[in-house]
Design a protein around this motif. Sequence first.
Motif, PDB file in Angstrom:
ATOM      1  N   ALA A  79       0.832  -1.201   0.000  1.00 37.48           N
ATOM      2  CA  ALA A  79       0.000   0.000   0.000  1.00 37.48           C
ATOM      3  C   ALA A  79       0.870   1.257   0.000  1.00 37.48           C
ATOM      4  N   ARG A 139      -9.098  11.662  -5.488  1.00 32.78           N
ATOM      5  CA  ARG A 139      -8.858  10.811  -4.325  1.00 32.78           C
ATOM      6  C   ARG A 139      -9.524   9.452  -4.486  1.00 32.78           C
ATOM      7  N   VAL A 143      -8.106   5.596  -3.712  1.00 39.25           N
ATOM      8  CA  VAL A 143      -8.800   4.630  -2.853  1.00 39.25           C
ATOM      9  C   VAL A 143      -9.030   3.333  -3.620  1.00 39.25           C
ATOM     10  N   LEU A 186      -5.686   1.504  -4.343  1.00 38.27           N
ATOM     11  CA  LEU A 186      -5.181   0.796  -3.166  1.00 38.27           C
ATOM     12  C   LEU A 186      -5.932  -0.513  -2.944  1.00 38.27           C
ATOM     13  N   LEU A 187      -7.253  -0.449  -2.976  1.00 38.01           N
ATOM     14  CA  LEU A 187      -8.054  -1.647  -2.711  1.00 38.01           C
ATOM     15  C   LEU A 187      -7.892  -2.696  -3.808  1.00 38.01           C
ATOM     16  N   ALA A 230      -4.573  -2.925   3.057  1.00 32.53           N
ATOM     17  CA  ALA A 230      -4.831  -1.822   2.126  1.00 32.53           C
ATOM     18  C   ALA A 230      -5.982  -0.933   2.588  1.00 32.53           C
ATOM     19  N   ALA A 247      -6.470   3.371   2.454  1.00 32.02           N
ATOM     20  CA  ALA A 247      -7.571   3.800   1.585  1.00 32.02           C
ATOM     21  C   ALA A 247      -8.569   4.655   2.359  1.00 32.02           C
ATOM     22  N   ALA A 275      -1.953   8.820   4.001  1.00 31.07           N
ATOM     23  CA  ALA A 275      -2.058   7.411   3.606  1.00 31.07           C
ATOM     24  C   ALA A 275      -0.718   6.692   3.770  1.00 31.07           C
TER      25      ALA A 275
END
Length: 172
Positions: free
Chosen positions: A32, A47, A51, A54-55, A99, A103, A123
């Motif tokens: 991550a 953003r 998110v 990352l996921l 992660a 996120a 983050a």
Amino acid sequence: MSTTDHTTVRGPDTGRRARADYTGGVYGSMLAASVVIGAGTLGSFPRLELVILLLLTGVAFWVAHVHAQLFGSRLAKEPLDRHVVFHACREEWPIVKAAVPPALAVAVSPLLGLDVQGALWLALSVAVAGQVGWSVAAARRAGASWRLVAATAAVNLLLGLLIISFKVFLKH
């Protein structure tokens, strides 16, 4: 490469681990942090995009690790059935779990008044804190001495700081 040590209890509680393996959490946190750094070098972006990135990266690496575990060493040792698949999925799940906090940090960053760069730093900090936290949890769960717990925390903090130095280097 699998992130597990295969310390599973067999018998009446088939599928329960004798001790938890947090390696995937440490790995997922480092992953991550790397995603945040990579995204941050590309400039400004929505953003929500970070998110999702990352996921989805966590999920993609989870699938890769489950595949490696199922079709690597496991296939030669035991037949592939539903229980083996679910066990592999569960063992590798900390990669995805790691992660989620970075996120979420990006998702809530507007509420904290942070711009995109602030969201990236938040983050990244959360990912490094997760990396240290997962390593400490693993060491404690394994019954390590406090000295060894401190050592693993220090090593993971240094690795996190190395990742952060990459971000600083890439921005200048």
